[in-house]
Write a protein that holds these residues in place. Structure first.
Motif, mmCIF file in Angstrom:
data_model
loop_
_atom_site.group_PDB
_atom_site.id
_atom_site.type_symbol
_atom_site.label_atom_id
_atom_site.label_comp_id
_atom_site.label_asym_id
_atom_site.label_seq_id
_atom_site.Cartn_x
_atom_site.Cartn_y
_atom_site.Cartn_z
ATOM 1 N N LEU A 214 0.414 -1.375 -0.334
ATOM 2 C CA LEU A 214 -0.253 0.105 -0.075
ATOM 3 C C LEU A 214 0.766 0.928 0.330
ATOM 4 C CD1 LEU A 214 -2.305 -0.952 2.517
ATOM 5 C CD2 LEU A 214 -3.554 -0.365 0.358
ATOM 6 N N LEU A 215 1.811 1.242 1.297
ATOM 7 C CA LEU A 215 2.693 2.211 0.662
ATOM 8 C C LEU A 215 4.063 2.473 -0.388
ATOM 9 C CD1 LEU A 215 4.189 1.742 4.713
ATOM 10 C CD2 LEU A 215 2.496 3.689 3.301
ATOM 11 N N SER A 216 3.668 1.529 -1.112
ATOM 12 C CA SER A 216 4.806 1.600 -2.222
ATOM 13 C C SER A 216 4.347 2.267 -3.063
ATOM 14 C CB SER A 216 4.786 0.487 -2.232
ATOM 15 O OG SER A 216 6.299 -0.280 -1.162
ATOM 16 N N ASN A 217 2.668 1.682 -3.203
ATOM 17 C CA ASN A 217 2.170 2.521 -4.338
ATOM 18 C C ASN A 217 2.103 3.893 -4.378
ATOM 19 O OD1 ASN A 217 1.115 0.021 -5.424
ATOM 20 N ND2 ASN A 217 -0.549 0.190 -4.363
ATOM 21 N N LYS A 218 2.872 5.241 -2.738
ATOM 22 C CA LYS A 218 2.035 6.191 -3.199
ATOM 23 C C LYS A 218 3.777 6.440 -2.295
ATOM 24 C CE LYS A 218 -1.749 6.756 -3.724
ATOM 25 N NZ LYS A 218 -3.013 6.933 -5.211
ATOM 26 N N LEU A 219 4.523 6.425 -2.143
ATOM 27 C CA LEU A 219 5.406 7.392 -1.396
ATOM 28 C C LEU A 219 7.017 6.211 -2.068
ATOM 29 C CD1 LEU A 219 5.167 6.840 2.132
ATOM 30 C CD2 LEU A 219 4.522 8.466 0.744
ATOM 31 N N GLY A 220 7.476 6.927 -2.129
ATOM 32 C CA GLY A 220 9.311 6.552 -2.908
ATOM 33 C C GLY A 220 9.789 5.507 -1.603
ATOM 34 N N LYS A 221 10.907 4.702 -1.804
ATOM 35 C CA LYS A 221 11.391 3.048 -1.402
ATOM 36 C C LYS A 221 11.819 3.506 0.479
ATOM 37 C CE LYS A 221 14.691 -0.229 -1.000
ATOM 38 N NZ LYS A 221 15.792 -0.403 -2.028
ATOM 39 N N THR A 222 12.949 5.593 0.387
ATOM 40 C CA THR A 222 12.761 5.852 1.572
ATOM 41 C C THR A 222 11.974 5.800 2.627
ATOM 42 O OG1 THR A 222 14.618 6.311 -0.180
ATOM 43 C CG2 THR A 222 14.806 7.560 2.459
ATOM 44 N N LEU A 223 10.705 6.991 1.968
ATOM 45 C CA LEU A 223 9.942 7.236 3.072
ATOM 46 C C LEU A 223 9.404 6.155 3.516
ATOM 47 C CD1 LEU A 223 8.514 10.103 1.753
ATOM 48 C CD2 LEU A 223 10.241 10.357 4.120
ATOM 49 N N VAL A 224 8.582 4.944 2.879
ATOM 50 C CA VAL A 224 8.251 3.499 3.219
ATOM 51 C C VAL A 224 9.395 2.664 3.930
ATOM 52 C CG1 VAL A 224 7.776 1.452 2.426
ATOM 53 C CG2 VAL A 224 7.124 3.113 1.120
ATOM 54 N N GLU A 225 10.410 2.882 3.909
ATOM 55 C CA GLU A 225 11.340 2.196 4.941
ATOM 56 C C GLU A 225 11.489 2.898 6.153
ATOM 57 O OE1 GLU A 225 12.367 -0.885 4.851
ATOM 58 O OE2 GLU A 225 11.691 -0.858 2.871
ATOM 59 N N ARG A 226 11.982 4.385 5.879
ATOM 60 C CA ARG A 226 11.523 5.364 7.635
ATOM 61 C C ARG A 226 9.918 4.880 8.225
ATOM 62 N NH1 ARG A 226 13.422 10.826 8.611
ATOM 63 N NH2 ARG A 226 13.065 10.009 10.205
ATOM 64 N N TRP B 171 8.302 -3.110 12.657
ATOM 65 C CA TRP B 171 7.711 -3.348 11.233
ATOM 66 C C TRP B 171 8.966 -3.588 10.044
ATOM 67 C CZ3 TRP B 171 2.686 -5.004 11.866
ATOM 68 C CH2 TRP B 171 1.928 -5.149 12.706
ATOM 69 N N SER B 172 9.813 -2.345 10.027
ATOM 70 C CA SER B 172 10.726 -2.900 9.281
ATOM 71 C C SER B 172 11.574 -3.818 9.331
ATOM 72 C CB SER B 172 11.662 -1.706 8.735
ATOM 73 O OG SER B 172 11.610 -1.418 10.557
ATOM 74 N N ARG B 173 11.582 -4.717 10.330
ATOM 75 C CA ARG B 173 12.029 -5.640 10.504
ATOM 76 C C ARG B 173 12.179 -6.748 11.655
ATOM 77 N NH1 ARG B 173 15.646 -2.485 14.465
ATOM 78 N NH2 ARG B 173 14.758 -3.988 16.446
ATOM 79 N N PRO B 174 10.557 -7.018 10.821
ATOM 80 C CA PRO B 174 10.033 -8.362 11.829
ATOM 81 C C PRO B 174 11.218 -9.600 11.729
ATOM 82 C CG PRO B 174 9.340 -8.582 9.455
ATOM 83 C CD PRO B 174 10.428 -7.152 9.671
#
Length: 815
Positions: free
Chosen positions: A606-618, A732-735
């Motif tokens: 969902l996030l990747s559809n709207k945000l760039g990779k860096t912002l998704v990870e942050r 959520w970035s490190r399950p």
């Protein structure tokens, strides 16, 4: 040269740290540093003898003839079991880590000195009077007597440090560290400002929603494009602070509730508290019983702090959870010269910057100068956020209510001595920072709830959500929410009161406490279970604390089951496990693992559809404790909009719908699990993938693996998840490595205090290889308890050792 110095410093540390981590050698070295718990010791400064009886679980119960000796002995035993933890906390608060650890710790020291936790403690100590001052001084005497009488912790030899004498200011600084750990709103303001600069208001408001969705996000034009923050991938300075303090990004929360006797089997109240916080070794908490003078209390406190923070005194019981008020704001300042500023503007006039110059000692290196500039709002933070923040960034000064708050010492005195609801509330009026939810019960049958904190009221148009102009005067704090107006209840009609970091006010409450609360899933589960019975017992409270049922999964699973079309036998097996799952995050549940992995994949897509990779990870890395879990209501809400643009990947032909994204995410989740844990779904149990390790600071984070293994706890399976009552949260970035969980549980039975129980984890002692270092881990994992011993008769029935402290004029003898 800098890297070479760091390598040489590590090499100098190697002999003692390797010896400590070596089987056979390490235990012998460590045992020589363990504290005395039996016999008699001379202690200069005592008025009379003090008995310290340690029980089966390593808990000291102190029996003294007067209050000076009681708190002297409390300082002594905390120093015995937690001196290194106290020293680390002091160095973090003071900004002196680099003097022990070298240049790698400079980012932490710079931030802490800029925030000024030590300076705030020094200012507030001048205002501490009477009994609170006397208690803090006696406590410090006891810590210092321990340093002189017994060997220093092994870590002191490893790092080559001798702790300075403990002072009451150190105790106050320890409280300021707690306020910082339970705050953190400033990180969300920074991240929201970044999102505004990079993706605009609409997307920012959607993925960082407030709990007042009908109120639009108000963004001053000056905050719309903070060029210094745009494109910044991380804040290195803040990240290193988090690493030292224990990652606060998952909600530093807790649950607490109290039940009236009308809803209990005994006819008297029950009070329950489980505190969720970063999982470290040693524990954040320290248990003790205090019996002397006016004090007769048992419970849990913070190492470095006297008295009891939560517990009972035989008349009243209390517990707390994080209220999470918004007490921090960034102000964009206008300076006279961006490169060499001397003044700042306010309401059309120029004012001199306050300049504080300090020097930071660095182990193996020269003193490092630090210049801190302050406006009327607070310190300018840009220089210490990290090198990624652009040099030409707009100056951001941090306003924080801590600077206007009184220390907690007098509040603790009155809480420990309170015998009535009126007296307890009078104590809580003095509890200013950090803001908390307190629940209360007394032996007469009364229950209550009271929120606390020095919470600012803001000018109209200032929401506290983004940095605002500091030079206009339009966005100033107007005062504080009056204590009498803070949410409270006494003997509520429902027969119980419960909090779980959820929104505690109705929409018509006239003041702003916070915009971002933890989603109400834990609170709803607790209140549903409390409302289901009028015959509650201690065991019922234990079962509620052990709850791992997932309300979010209950809401989301139907959408997954309706959308999924298994493409092979493994996907079919995975889907069958989700269908059969009882919605509990127990360690043997496979369906829990499949569901959680599917959810994370959905969120990322969902996030990747709207945000760039860096912002998704942050975003997934949770730059603020509350936002780290507040996306769940947003995702559940999206499920009701199957054609929302959020489900469409603009990079692919055609338009994706909700079910398309859910199917794709399910297939990706199964593939990820297969690659990581093997192609047999039988090996995907929740407790295999979702694990916790209690991390020692700092040796459990640095050095070779065998050293980390020696100083950290063993890794064990973890129950619960980010939303369950029994919480065990991960980034959520490190399950699925748990970084935050249930660190303490307590249940007080007001019909018979001897039936009260408690536990914290991993153990009472910080000392390497000590039997009480990790002995409570397994019990806590099983949601088991030990008795919360209160009377002398109870204590003597569970005695492990008795140490008597004698005044220095007495002849000491070894037992």
């Amino acid at each position: 040269m800098k890297k070479l110095r760091q390598v040489l410093q590590m090499l100098r540390m190697l002999p003692p740290v390797v010896a400590a981590a070596t089987p056979g050698v390490g235990p012998r070295l460590a045992r020589g540093r363990w504290p005395r718990t039996q016999g008699t010791l001379k202690a200069p400064g005592l008025n009379g003898p003090v008995e310290i009886i340690r029980d089966t679980w390593g808990v000291p119960h102190i029996f003294a003839k007067d209050e000076h000796d009681l708190f002297f002995a409390q300082g002594y035993v905390q120093g015995q079991d937690r001196l290194w933890q106290m020293e680390m906390g002091r160095r973090i608060a003071d900004g002196t880590l680099a003097g022990m650890m070298g240049a790698a710790a400079l980012p932490v020291d710079r931030i802490m000195r800029t925030l000024g936790l030590r300076r705030a403690a020094e200012r507030s100590w001048a205002g501490v009077k009477g009994e609170a001052r006397t208690i803090a001084e006696a406590f410090a005497e006891g810590v210092n007597a321990r340093m002189k009488a017994e060997p220093l912790p092994l870590e002191c030899s490893i790092f080559g440090v001798t702790p300075a004498p403990w002072t009451p200011v150190d105790t106050l600084a320890r409280g300021n560290i707690l306020s910082l750990a339970l705050g953190g709103n400033y990180r969300l303001e920074l991240f929201r400002a970044q999102l505004l600069a990079e993706v605009g208001e609409e997307l920012t408001a959607m993925i960082l929603p407030s709990h007042a969705p009908e109120t639009p996000l108000i963004v001053p034009p000056e905050a719309m494009n903070l060029r210094g923050l745009a494109g910044v991938a991380k804040m290195e300075g803040l990240d290193k602070v988090d690493a030292q303090m224990g990652d606060p990004n998952i909600v530093s929360g807790s649950n607490n509730w109290v039940v009236h006797g009308d809803r209990t089997a005994s006819g008297k109240p029950l009070l329950a508290n489980d505190v969720h916080i970063g999982l470290g070794l040693p524990s954040t908490w320290y248990e003790s019983g205090l019996h002397g003078g006016r004090f007769n209390v048992v419970g849990f406190t913070l190492p470095g702090v006297p008295m009891v923070v939560l517990g009972h005194n035989g008349h009243v019981a209390w517990g707390m959870s994080n209220l999470g008020p918004d007490t921090q704001d960034f102000y964009i300042e206008k300076l006279d010269d961006p490169k060499a500023p001397k003044r700042y503007e306010f309401k059309g006039e120029w004012h001199d910057l306050e300049v504080i110059r300090e020097e930071i000692p660095v182990k193996g290196g020269a003193l490092v100068p630090l210049e801190i500039r302050r406006t009327r709002h607070g310190p300018i933070m840009n220089p210490v956020l990290g090198p990624s923040v652009k040099p030409d960034s707009e100056p951001l000064a941090l306003r924080w209510a801590l600077e206007d708050s009184a220390p907690l010492l007098q509040a603790l005195v009155q809480m420990n001595l309170a015998g009535t609801w009126k007296a307890f509330r009078a104590a809580l009026e003095l509890w200013e920072c950090p803001g908390q939810n307190f629940v209360y019960a007394d032996a007469e049958g009364n229950i209550g709830y009271q929120s606390t904190g020095k919470i600012p009221t803001r000018a109209a148009g200032h929401q506290g959500l983004v940095p605002v102009p500091g030079w206009t005067g339009e966005y100033e704090w107007q005062g504080w929410i009056p204590f009498a107006a803070l949410p409270a209840s006494h003997n509520p009609p429902a027969g119980f009161a419960a909090t779980a970091n959820n929104k505690i006010t109705s929409d018509d409450y006239p003041y702003l406490i916070a915009h971002n609360w933890f989603p109400g899933y834990r609170a709803k589960r607790i209140t549903d279970l409390l409302a289901a019975s009028t015959k509650h017992t201690v065991e019922d409270m234990r079962r509620i604390q052990a709850e791992t049922y997932s309300l979010p999964a209950e809401a989301l699973r139907p959408y997954l089951l309706a959308a999924a079309k298994p493409a092979d036998s493994l996907q079919t097996k995975a889907l069958d496990e989700v269908k059969a799952w009882d919605l509990r995050f127990e360690t043997d549940r496979i369906g829990a693992t499949v569901f959680q992995t599917w959810y994370i994949t959905v969120l990322r897509n969902l996030l990747s559809n709207k945000l760039g990779k860096t912002l998704v990870e942050r975003y997934l890395a949770s730059d603020y404790e509350r936002h780290g879990s507040m996306h769940m209501p947003w995702v559940i809400g999206l499920m009701e909009k199957p054609d929302s643009e959020w489900f469409n990947d603009a990079k692919t032909p055609g338009k994706e719908t909700r079910d398309d994204l859910l199917r794709r995410s399910f297939a990706e989740a199964v593939q990820w699990l297969s690659q990581r844990y093997g192609p047999d779904a039988a090996g995907w149990q929740w407790g295999r993938v979702h694990t916790m390790t209690f991390i020692n600071a700092p040796l459990g984070r640095i050095g070779p693996a065998f050293v980390r293994r020696a100083f950290n706890s063993r890794t064990m399976p973890a129950r619960g998840d980010n939303y369950s009552v029994d919480g065990a949260s991960f980034l959520w970035s490190r399950p699925y490595d748990v970084v935050h969980g249930t660190a303490l549980r307590m249940i007080v039975d007001l019909s018979d205090f001897s039936k009260s129980v408690g536990i914290h984890t991993p153990g009472q002692s910080e000392h390497l290889y000590h039997p009480h270092r990790t002995d409570l881990m397994e019990m806590s994992h099983k949601v088991e308890f030990h008795p919360l011993l209160f009377t002398r008769q109870q204590v003597e029935a569970h005695t492990e050792g008795t140490l008597t402290l004698q005044p220095a004029t007495e002849i000491a003898k070894r037992g």
